[in-house]
Design an enzyme around this catalytic site. Structure first.
Site, PDB file in Angstrom:
ATOM      1  N   GLU A  88      18.562  22.944   5.588  1.00 56.10           N
ATOM      2  CA  GLU A  88      19.357  21.854   5.077  1.00 56.10           C
ATOM      3  C   GLU A  88      18.573  21.236   3.872  1.00 56.10           C
ATOM      4  O   GLU A  88      18.775  20.722   2.724  1.00 56.10           O
ATOM      5  CB  GLU A  88      19.376  20.803   5.900  1.00 56.10           C
ATOM      6  CG  GLU A  88      20.612  21.261   6.905  1.00 56.10           C
ATOM      7  CD  GLU A  88      21.047  20.387   7.876  1.00 56.10           C
ATOM      8  OE1 GLU A  88      22.053  20.180   8.477  1.00 56.10           O
ATOM      9  OE2 GLU A  88      20.013  19.452   8.566  1.00 56.10           O
ATOM     10  N   GLY A 128      26.643  20.233  11.141  1.00 60.78           N
ATOM     11  CA  GLY A 128      26.901  19.171  11.893  1.00 60.78           C
ATOM     12  C   GLY A 128      28.391  18.822  11.841  1.00 60.78           C
ATOM     13  O   GLY A 128      29.394  19.721  11.225  1.00 60.78           O
TER      14      GLY A 128
HETATM   15  C1  5RP Z   1      22.153  18.961  11.459  1.00 58.78           C
HETATM   16  C2  5RP Z   1      21.791  17.753  10.701  1.00 58.78           C
HETATM   17  C3  5RP Z   1      23.296  16.628  10.933  1.00 58.78           C
HETATM   18  O1  5RP Z   1      23.704  16.582   9.670  1.00 58.78           O
HETATM   19  C4  5RP Z   1      23.129  15.721  11.577  1.00 58.78           C
HETATM   20  O2  5RP Z   1      22.704  15.997  13.070  1.00 58.78           O
HETATM   21  C5  5RP Z   1      24.209  14.907  11.617  1.00 58.78           C
HETATM   22  O3  5RP Z   1      25.425  15.314  12.833  1.00 58.78           O
HETATM   23  P1  5RP Z   1      26.740  15.138  12.927  1.00 58.78           P
HETATM   24  O4  5RP Z   1      27.307  15.099  11.604  1.00 58.78           O
HETATM   25  O5  5RP Z   1      27.079  15.839  13.810  1.00 58.78           O
HETATM   26  O6  5RP Z   1      26.548  13.554  13.494  1.00 58.78           O
HETATM   27  O7  5RP Z   1      21.004  17.304  10.397  1.00 58.78           O
HETATM   28  O8  5RP Z   1      20.778  19.646  11.437  1.00 58.78           O
END
Ligand code: 5RP
Length: 262
Positions: free
Chosen positions: A111, A34
């Protein structure tokens, strides 16, 4: 720095930079996915290059693997590393008990496997990710492509009996075709608005044939690092119950990261 980054990116950068500071030499580290995790990976790469930090990173997505390689972080698979000291990752939502919704970037399965195989998980997030009750962010559920419409129908039926406020289930698309995860699966996004009992919902979802994993992370996260656009960084540690606040000064050359996109 201020000129180069929007307030939200500044908050994410601060959380990522502070998160990267928890890494010590010799550690095996799970690398999240992310935009916030991308800042953390760049900061970690900088520490590897400039401080001689010796670490092994285990990426949670192909995207993160490419970014980490570019940043100069030595990588291993989870099977090679076996167990990790620490995983640092972003989140879509977190509550006071550090229950999370993850998977906005579609990497929730790896994750969750990587975070669960770690002594400690630290979430790095901008302040907007904090919620009183999980569920405003649609809950991602990874499903196998075989019979996915049937799996969707089973999820919709099961949702009738759980404490949620919304019940719409939408397949995630990449243009005209379903979004495909690194594991070759599809994602269904559950717009639940308010999740009354995350633990019960998570167990219920994972019992449905065709469901691979859901984006609720319960009893996995130990600490959250919250970045604010004004330079404040909050650290909340679930184990000790401590909550501290710091202010991070950003150096002029921090804007070498200004072009990061994720
Ligand atoms: C990816 C995730 C990310 O950690 C989550 O979407 C947060 O993303 P960002 O840091 O871009 O806001 O779970 O699968």
């Amino acid at each position: 720095m201020d000129r180069a980054l929007s307030p939200i990116d500044r908050a994410k950068f601060l959380a990522g930079k502070r998160g990267a500071a928890f890494v010590e030499t010799g550690m095996r580290v799970g690398l999240g996915t992310g935009s916030t995790a991308a800042w953390m990976i760049r900061c970690l790469g900088e520490r590897v290059r400039e401080e001689g930090l010796r670490i092994t990173g285990v990426p949670t997505s192909e995207r993160t693997a490419a970014l980490a390689r570019e940043a100069g972080i030595p990588l291993a698979t989870l099977d090679e590393a076996k167990w990790l000291d620490l995983t640092i990752d972003g989140a879509d939502e977190f509550d006071a008990g550090l229950c999370l919704i993850k998977g906005g970037g579609g990497a929730l399965l790896r994750e969750k496997i990587v975070a669960t195989a770690s002594d400690q998980m630290i979430v790095i997030a901008d302040a907007a990710k904090e919620v009183a009750t999980l569920g405003a962010f649609p809950l991602p559920v990874e499903v196998v492509p075989f019979g996915w419409r049937t799996t969707q129908a089973l999820i919709e039926e099961a949702l009738i009996n759980v404490d949620v406020m919304g019940r719409s289930v939408t397949p995630r698309m990449a243009g005209e075709v379903p979004f495909v995860t690194d594991g070759g699966n599809f994602i269904l996004d559950l717009d639940l608005k308010r999740i009354g009992n995350p633990r019960q919902l998570s167990l219920m979802l994972n019992q449905i044939p065709g469901v691979v994993e859901n984006g609720l992370f319960i009893d996995i996260c130990d600490m959250v690092v919250i970045g604010h656009a004004d330079g404040r960084v909050e650290l909340r540690d679930l184990g000790s119950g401590s909550a501290t606040q710091e202010r991070l000064e950003l150096a002029d050359d921090d804007n070498i990261f200004a072009e990061i996109g994720d």
